[in-house]
Design a protein around this motif. Sequence first.
Motif, PDB file in Angstrom:
ATOM      1  N   SER A  66      -5.470  14.990 -12.271  1.00 50.39           N
ATOM      2  CA  SER A  66      -5.412  14.015 -13.357  1.00 50.39           C
ATOM      3  C   SER A  66      -4.130  13.211 -13.230  1.00 50.39           C
ATOM      4  O   SER A  66      -3.250  13.532 -12.423  1.00 50.39           O
ATOM      5  CB  SER A  66      -5.448  14.726 -14.720  1.00 50.39           C
ATOM      6  N   GLY A  67      -4.034  12.168 -14.022  1.00 47.97           N
ATOM      7  CA  GLY A  67      -2.834  11.338 -14.024  1.00 47.97           C
ATOM      8  C   GLY A  67      -2.913  10.186 -13.042  1.00 47.97           C
ATOM      9  O   GLY A  67      -3.998   9.724 -12.679  1.00 47.97           O
ATOM     10  N   PHE A  68      -1.744   9.742 -12.592  1.00 54.97           N
ATOM     11  CA  PHE A  68      -1.665   8.548 -11.748  1.00 54.97           C
ATOM     12  C   PHE A  68      -0.734   8.783 -10.559  1.00 54.97           C
ATOM     13  O   PHE A  68       0.142   9.630 -10.593  1.00 54.97           O
ATOM     14  CB  PHE A  68      -1.149   7.352 -12.553  1.00 54.97           C
ATOM     15  N   ALA A  69      -0.953   7.980  -9.525  1.00 56.56           N
ATOM     16  CA  ALA A  69      -0.034   7.914  -8.394  1.00 56.56           C
ATOM     17  C   ALA A  69       0.292   6.452  -8.148  1.00 56.56           C
ATOM     18  O   ALA A  69      -0.584   5.582  -8.280  1.00 56.56           O
ATOM     19  CB  ALA A  69      -0.659   8.527  -7.142  1.00 56.56           C
ATOM     20  N   LEU A  70       1.540   6.179  -7.827  1.00 57.50           N
ATOM     21  CA  LEU A  70       1.968   4.835  -7.451  1.00 57.50           C
ATOM     22  C   LEU A  70       2.233   4.841  -5.953  1.00 57.50           C
ATOM     23  O   LEU A  70       3.123   5.542  -5.483  1.00 57.50           O
ATOM     24  CB  LEU A  70       3.232   4.446  -8.217  1.00 57.50           C
ATOM     25  N   CYS A  71       1.437   4.085  -5.218  1.00 57.06           N
ATOM     26  CA  CYS A  71       1.534   4.040  -3.762  1.00 57.06           C
ATOM     27  C   CYS A  71       2.122   2.698  -3.328  1.00 57.06           C
ATOM     28  O   CYS A  71       2.208   1.757  -4.118  1.00 57.06           O
ATOM     29  CB  CYS A  71       0.152   4.234  -3.137  1.00 57.06           C
ATOM     30  N   SER A  72       2.514   2.627  -2.073  1.00 56.23           N
ATOM     31  CA  SER A  72       3.051   1.387  -1.501  1.00 56.23           C
ATOM     32  C   SER A  72       4.159   0.810  -2.371  1.00 56.23           C
ATOM     33  O   SER A  72       4.182  -0.376  -2.689  1.00 56.23           O
ATOM     34  CB  SER A  72       1.918   0.361  -1.303  1.00 56.23           C
ATOM     35  N   ASN A  73       5.090   1.700  -2.774  1.00 56.93           N
ATOM     36  CA  ASN A  73       6.242   1.319  -3.601  1.00 56.93           C
ATOM     37  C   ASN A  73       5.853   0.648  -4.905  1.00 56.93           C
ATOM     38  O   ASN A  73       6.574  -0.218  -5.416  1.00 56.93           O
ATOM     39  CB  ASN A  73       7.209   0.423  -2.819  1.00 56.93           C
ATOM     40  N   GLY A  74       4.703   1.034  -5.452  1.00 57.88           N
ATOM     41  CA  GLY A  74       4.280   0.515  -6.751  1.00 57.88           C
ATOM     42  C   GLY A  74       3.231  -0.568  -6.684  1.00 57.88           C
ATOM     43  O   GLY A  74       2.713  -0.991  -7.721  1.00 57.88           O
ATOM     44  N   ALA A  75       2.882  -1.042  -5.489  1.00 58.13           N
ATOM     45  CA  ALA A  75       1.898  -2.116  -5.372  1.00 58.13           C
ATOM     46  C   ALA A  75       0.473  -1.644  -5.646  1.00 58.13           C
ATOM     47  O   ALA A  75      -0.391  -2.437  -6.005  1.00 58.13           O
ATOM     48  CB  ALA A  75       1.972  -2.756  -3.990  1.00 58.13           C
TER      49      ALA A  75
END
Length: 265
Positions: A66-75
């Motif tokens: 669950s939740g979120f991931a920020l990939c590519s430095n937030g892009a």
Amino acid sequence: MSVDSKPELVALDVDGTLLDPDTQTISDAVKAAVRRVVESGAQLVVATGRTFLGTTPVLDELSLTSGFALCSNGAVLVDVAQREPVSVASFNAAPVLRTLREHLPGCIFAAEAVGVGNLVSAPFDPEKLHGPQRRTPVDELAARPVPRLIAEWTGHDPAELAETLAGLRLPHCTLSVDTYEPWATVVPEGQTKGAALEKLRTELGISAERTFAAGDGTNDFEMLKWAARGVAMGQAPLELRATADATLGTVAEDGLAAELDRLFD
């Protein structure tokens, strides 16, 4: 956030923070500490320079559902439960490629195709660039908007790359240099881990005073400044450690696990 307050949003870098780059493993101590964070009800966000495809195995290894991931430095924002991108920011690669080729003769490029792999001007080490690679002429790389562009300056070290690119401004982009590899990472202007986390924090309705972040690279500056408590790993560059609220043990010493265990006792 006070030193001993329990955070409600925890943002963690991957390489050099969760994962030891030398062994390419996440220790049992770190996995257990991450589980305690999730079980506490805090919002855990994996925030990384890796692509979506490179982040998914980390989510699996941590058993995150669950939740979120920020990939590519937030892009790229990823819904962890669905293992799918929620939003993708992109930029025009043509002027960036032109400028980097002038400053970094002989460098090779990789443009992220979200969920598919990478379009590369020449082959990259498959252990460093996650997902399938498709050899593509530079002109074709320049023909489409991309969320992340990597320039690898083979035969040079990260310090030389950083010195060569110091002060360089790219149109409508944010540039960072890797701590461990001679890589320059380019993402859309304003897309940093810190900016993406602030947007997510606001949407989730979490107090700014109850935020925590840990990282070890130059692409973590904004994230550590954003957090009410931002900590640097022991092996992080001096300039990052100098601006952090605290310095932990190194990744090899399970410095992150010790900090999370203290906060989520």
